[in-house]
Design an enzyme around this catalytic site. Structure first.
Site, PDB file in Angstrom:
ATOM      1  CB  ILE A 110      -1.006   0.053   1.180  1.00 53.83           C
ATOM      2  CG1 ILE A 110      -2.081  -1.463   1.321  1.00 53.83           C
ATOM      3  CG2 ILE A 110      -1.819   1.129   1.149  1.00 53.83           C
ATOM      4  CD1 ILE A 110      -2.697  -1.440   2.522  1.00 53.83           C
TER       5      ILE A 110
ATOM      6  CG  ASP B 294     -11.133  -3.555   8.690  1.00 53.20           C
ATOM      7  OD1 ASP B 294     -10.177  -3.913   8.796  1.00 53.20           O
ATOM      8  OD2 ASP B 294     -12.095  -3.503   7.998  1.00 53.20           O
TER       9      ASP B 294
ATOM     10  CE  LYS C 153      -1.490  -0.822  11.833  1.00 52.63           C
ATOM     11  NZ  LYS C 153      -0.404  -0.097  11.083  1.00 52.63           N
TER      12      LYS C 153
ATOM     13  N   GLY D 121      -8.310 -17.907  16.236  1.00 55.05           N
ATOM     14  CA  GLY D 121      -8.960 -16.555  16.573  1.00 55.05           C
ATOM     15  C   GLY D 121      -9.405 -15.883  15.311  1.00 55.05           C
ATOM     16  CG  HIS D 122     -10.605 -16.696  10.577  1.00 57.83           C
ATOM     17  ND1 HIS D 122     -10.852 -17.610   9.476  1.00 57.83           N
ATOM     18  CD2 HIS D 122     -10.445 -15.695   9.870  1.00 57.83           C
ATOM     19  CE1 HIS D 122     -10.790 -17.240   8.297  1.00 57.83           C
ATOM     20  NE2 HIS D 122     -10.652 -15.683   8.537  1.00 57.83           N
TER      21      HIS D 122
HETATM   22  P1  NAD Z   1       3.260  -4.760   3.525  1.00 54.79           P
HETATM   23  O1  NAD Z   1       3.687  -5.683   4.539  1.00 54.79           O
HETATM   24  O2  NAD Z   1       3.158  -4.901   2.163  1.00 54.79           O
HETATM   25  O3  NAD Z   1       4.428  -3.613   3.635  1.00 54.79           O
HETATM   26  C1  NAD Z   1       4.938  -2.976   4.736  1.00 54.79           C
HETATM   27  C2  NAD Z   1       6.327  -2.397   4.288  1.00 54.79           C
HETATM   28  O4  NAD Z   1       6.955  -1.861   5.553  1.00 54.79           O
HETATM   29  C3  NAD Z   1       7.072  -3.065   3.853  1.00 54.79           C
HETATM   30  O5  NAD Z   1       7.928  -2.266   2.643  1.00 54.79           O
HETATM   31  C4  NAD Z   1       8.325  -3.153   4.797  1.00 54.79           C
HETATM   32  O6  NAD Z   1       9.723  -3.371   4.440  1.00 54.79           O
HETATM   33  C5  NAD Z   1       8.338  -2.168   5.611  1.00 54.79           C
HETATM   34  N1  NAD Z   1       8.850  -2.324   7.044  1.00 54.79           N
HETATM   35  C6  NAD Z   1       8.463  -3.390   8.168  1.00 54.79           C
HETATM   36  N2  NAD Z   1       8.979  -3.251   9.221  1.00 54.79           N
HETATM   37  C7  NAD Z   1       9.779  -1.895   8.924  1.00 54.79           C
HETATM   38  C8  NAD Z   1      10.582  -1.082   9.998  1.00 54.79           C
HETATM   39  N3  NAD Z   1      10.851  -1.564  11.257  1.00 54.79           N
HETATM   40  N4  NAD Z   1      11.058  -0.083   9.376  1.00 54.79           N
HETATM   41  C9  NAD Z   1      10.984   0.241   8.119  1.00 54.79           C
HETATM   42  N5  NAD Z   1      10.113  -0.231   7.398  1.00 54.79           N
HETATM   43  C10 NAD Z   1       9.513  -1.480   7.654  1.00 54.79           C
HETATM   44  O7  NAD Z   1       2.030  -4.111   4.438  1.00 54.79           O
HETATM   45  P2  NAD Z   1       0.654  -3.260   3.371  1.00 54.79           P
HETATM   46  O8  NAD Z   1      -0.164  -4.473   3.376  1.00 54.79           O
HETATM   47  O9  NAD Z   1       1.309  -2.612   2.473  1.00 54.79           O
HETATM   48  O10 NAD Z   1       0.174  -2.321   4.920  1.00 54.79           O
HETATM   49  C11 NAD Z   1       0.713  -1.075   4.810  1.00 54.79           C
HETATM   50  C12 NAD Z   1       0.049  -0.544   6.091  1.00 54.79           C
HETATM   51  O11 NAD Z   1      -1.333  -0.323   5.949  1.00 54.79           O
HETATM   52  C13 NAD Z   1       0.206  -1.410   7.256  1.00 54.79           C
HETATM   53  O12 NAD Z   1       0.223  -0.295   8.462  1.00 54.79           O
HETATM   54  C14 NAD Z   1      -1.194  -2.023   7.612  1.00 54.79           C
HETATM   55  O13 NAD Z   1      -1.394  -2.323   9.098  1.00 54.79           O
HETATM   56  C15 NAD Z   1      -2.109  -1.105   7.169  1.00 54.79           C
HETATM   57  N6  NAD Z   1      -3.322  -1.701   6.659  1.00 54.79           N
HETATM   58  C16 NAD Z   1      -3.283  -2.739   5.542  1.00 54.79           C
HETATM   59  C17 NAD Z   1      -4.374  -3.240   5.107  1.00 54.79           C
HETATM   60  C18 NAD Z   1      -4.388  -4.425   3.988  1.00 54.79           C
HETATM   61  O14 NAD Z   1      -5.431  -4.869   3.683  1.00 54.79           O
HETATM   62  N7  NAD Z   1      -3.106  -4.912   3.677  1.00 54.79           N
HETATM   63  C19 NAD Z   1      -5.786  -2.926   5.381  1.00 54.79           C
HETATM   64  C20 NAD Z   1      -5.717  -1.627   6.188  1.00 54.79           C
HETATM   65  C21 NAD Z   1      -4.465  -1.084   6.977  1.00 54.79           C
HETATM   66  O1  TDX Z   2      -4.901 -18.777   2.023  1.00 50.91           O
HETATM   67  C1  TDX Z   2      -5.538 -18.306   2.736  1.00 50.91           C
HETATM   68  N1  TDX Z   2      -7.103 -18.602   2.676  1.00 50.91           N
HETATM   69  C2  TDX Z   2      -7.794 -17.907   3.411  1.00 50.91           C
HETATM   70  O2  TDX Z   2      -9.112 -18.408   3.487  1.00 50.91           O
HETATM   71  C3  TDX Z   2      -5.213 -16.836   3.344  1.00 50.91           C
HETATM   72  C4  TDX Z   2      -4.035 -16.278   3.246  1.00 50.91           C
HETATM   73  C5  TDX Z   2      -6.257 -16.161   3.836  1.00 50.91           C
HETATM   74  N2  TDX Z   2      -7.585 -16.542   3.956  1.00 50.91           N
HETATM   75  C6  TDX Z   2      -8.761 -15.870   4.340  1.00 50.91           C
HETATM   76  C7  TDX Z   2      -8.535 -15.269   5.762  1.00 50.91           C
HETATM   77  C8  TDX Z   2      -9.218 -14.134   6.031  1.00 50.91           C
HETATM   78  O3  TDX Z   2     -10.491 -14.174   6.345  1.00 50.91           O
HETATM   79  O4  TDX Z   2      -8.896 -14.761   3.839  1.00 50.91           O
HETATM   80  C9  TDX Z   2      -9.182 -13.796   4.422  1.00 50.91           C
HETATM   81  C10 TDX Z   2      -8.209 -12.481   4.183  1.00 50.91           C
HETATM   82  O5  TDX Z   2      -6.973 -12.974   4.736  1.00 50.91           O
HETATM   83  P1  TDX Z   2      -5.655 -12.032   4.545  1.00 50.91           P
HETATM   84  O6  TDX Z   2      -5.290 -11.748   3.279  1.00 50.91           O
HETATM   85  O7  TDX Z   2      -4.475 -12.719   5.320  1.00 50.91           O
HETATM   86  O8  TDX Z   2      -6.084 -10.784   5.371  1.00 50.91           O
HETATM   87  P2  TDX Z   2      -6.839 -10.408   6.808  1.00 50.91           P
HETATM   88  O9  TDX Z   2      -6.597 -11.267   7.677  1.00 50.91           O
HETATM   89  O10 TDX Z   2      -8.284 -10.130   6.625  1.00 50.91           O
HETATM   90  O11 TDX Z   2      -5.936  -8.966   6.957  1.00 50.91           O
HETATM   91  C11 TDX Z   2      -5.863  -7.957   5.987  1.00 50.91           C
HETATM   92  O12 TDX Z   2      -6.802  -6.956   6.161  1.00 50.91           O
HETATM   93  C12 TDX Z   2      -6.573  -6.132   7.164  1.00 50.91           C
HETATM   94  C13 TDX Z   2      -4.521  -7.466   5.875  1.00 50.91           C
HETATM   95  O13 TDX Z   2      -3.648  -8.701   5.878  1.00 50.91           O
HETATM   96  C14 TDX Z   2      -4.053  -6.554   7.152  1.00 50.91           C
HETATM   97  O14 TDX Z   2      -2.758  -6.031   6.978  1.00 50.91           O
HETATM   98  C15 TDX Z   2      -5.127  -5.394   7.229  1.00 50.91           C
HETATM   99  O15 TDX Z   2      -5.099  -4.752   8.418  1.00 50.91           O
END
Ligand code: NAD
Ligand code: TDX
Length: 346
Positions: A26, A136, A166, A287-288
């Site tokens: 992101i 969320d 978080k 804990g899903h």
């Molecule tokens: P990601 O795991 O893809 O990327 C995380 C990045 O942070 C990586 O580039 C990593 O190298 C860097 N990083 C990790 N530890 C670090 C440190 N100690 N110092 C500097 N850099 C560091 O994560 P993402 O999915 O892009 O999520 C980004 C943010 O958005 C997170 O804060 C996450 O909680 C939040 N978020 C994600 C989702 C989602 O669906 N992925 C949803 C809501 C919020």
């Molecule tokens: O192989 C899988 N099969 C499966 O059924 C994986 C990897 C996940 N799942 C399920 C678990 C969750 O219900 O799919 C859903 C989504 O899983 P994830 O991609 O691991 O996301 P989730 O745990 O919902 O969390 C994501 O959204 C909120 C991000 O990873 C977080 O960083 C963010 O805060």
């Protein structure tokens, strides 16, 4: 510390922002969004390049628009070297995967809690605007038949080591605002999808399994619901909150995208020409969380933000195409990611 008044009519005009975690999924999308849409802004990316960070995610950005700093958000010396020159910090860096947090919570406590603390201290020392990107998941989960969605007033009730760290980071941000007057905002967003998401996550894992000739893996009964938003819509919302959001406020980001996991998986299978039962049921996540759902009314009403990627099928098709077109981005890590899941019975 002086707070800048910001409104949609008079947004703050930042010239130099630090984006932590800008090489992740992101964060890199946000950096591209800023470079493409805000020609007067210079971005300094601070990223430790953990397993989830990839310098290639920032390929093609001109050096006059972006400086890349390879460093850790927990390192006060690195922060002291970059924060004084910046107008704002946008904090994405985190350990972000629930399953990893269950296997080993330690890096989550360090990066998500200590890292946020270090950044807040740097923002306090230099009077820097601070936007905190959260999730969320801090609100726990909802029942499938609950008519309610999460709002900014929902109680904190995190379930996993990831979401609890978080939640802790959100609390630090709120306290640094109230006690020290740091000019903060917080956003809590729903599940993101789009190109460049790490293949440990649900949607890219299934897409890359199918491309690799492996079967997709569905946890539990597959009925868990996630509220999907395209990552580009997350980026535009973060920009709106950064430049127009009121100091000390929390904004929920969502795009009315609730879908069960089995529906999402079947949409992927159909789009990739596979049968609707062409997947394996695997062990559930401990804990899903059952369901996440965001009420984004405050963000839309107060800041006038709207999502652009409202057609999930189209966003999913683009995402599938991106993984098909970019095997070099993910193939090298595929075996190790799947070996780790196999060890967990998933
Ligand atoms: P990601 O795991 O893809 O990327 C995380 C990045 O942070 C990586 O580039 C990593 O190298 C860097 N990083 C990790 N530890 C670090 C440190 N100690 N110092 C500097 N850099 C560091 O994560 P993402 O999915 O892009 O999520 C980004 C943010 O958005 C997170 O804060 C996450 O909680 C939040 N978020 C994600 C989702 C989602 O669906 N992925 C949803 C809501 C919020
Ligand atoms: O192989 C899988 N099969 C499966 O059924 C994986 C990897 C996940 N799942 C399920 C678990 C969750 O219900 O799919 C859903 C989504 O899983 P994830 O991609 O691991 O996301 P989730 O745990 O919902 O969390 C994501 O959204 C909120 C991000 O990873 C977080 O960083 C963010 O805060």
């Amino acid at each position: 510390m002086v707070e800048t008044a910001r409104t949609p009519e008079a947004p703050a005009a930042y010239r130099h922002i630090i984006v932590t975690g800008g090489a992740g999924f992101i964060g890199s999308n946000f950096v591209h969004w800023v470079v493409d849409n805000q020609p007067d802004v210079h971005v300094t990316v601070l990223d430790a390049l953990t397993y989830a960070g990839n310098r290639e995610n920032l390929a093609g950005i001109a050096p006059e628009r972006m400086t890349f700093v390879h460093g850790d958000i927990c390192d006060p010396e690195v922060l002291a070297s970059i924060v004084p020159d910046a107008d704002a910090i946008v904090h994405f860096a985190a350990e972000s995967h629930n399953d990893n947090s269950i296997a080993d919570p330690a890096p989550f406590v360090r990066t998500n809690v200590e890292g946020t603390y270090r950044l807040l201290e740097a923002a306090r020392a230099h009077g820097t605007r601070f936007h905190h990107v959260s999730t969320d998941e801090v609100y726990g989960d909802l029942a499938l038949d609950d008519p309610a969605r999460f709002t900014e007033d929902s109680p904190y009730k995190p379930s996993s080591p990831y979401s609890s760290t978080k939640a802790a980071s959100d609390m630090l941000v709120r306290a640094w605002h109230r006690t020290y007057g740091v000019d903060v905002t917080i956003s809590n967003c729903s599940n993101n999808y789009g190109p460049r998401q790490h293949i440990e996550k649900f949607i890219p894992r299934q897409i890359t399994n199918i491309i690799s000739g492996a079967r997709p893996k569905l946890y539990g009964d597959g009925l868990n619901v996630r509220d999907w938003i395209h990552t580009e819509d997350h980026s535009s919302a973060v920009w709106a909150i950064l430049t127009c959001g009121r100091a000390g406020e929390t904004y929920l980001i969502g795009a009315d995208g609730e879908r069960s996991n089995i529906d999402v998986l079947r949409a992927i299978l159909a789009a990739m020409g596979r049968g609707s039962d062409d997947f394996d049921w695997v062990r559930d996540r401990p804990g899903h969380d059952r369901r996440y759902a965001i009420d984004p009314t405050k963000l839309r009403r107060e800041l006038g933000w709207q999502p652009r990627h409202t057609d999930f099928a189209e966003g999913l098709a683009d995402t599938i195409r991106w993984y098909q077109d970019n095997p070099g981005w993910w193939q090298a890590s595929k075996q190790a990611v799947e070996a780790k899941y196999a060890e967990q019975g998933q």
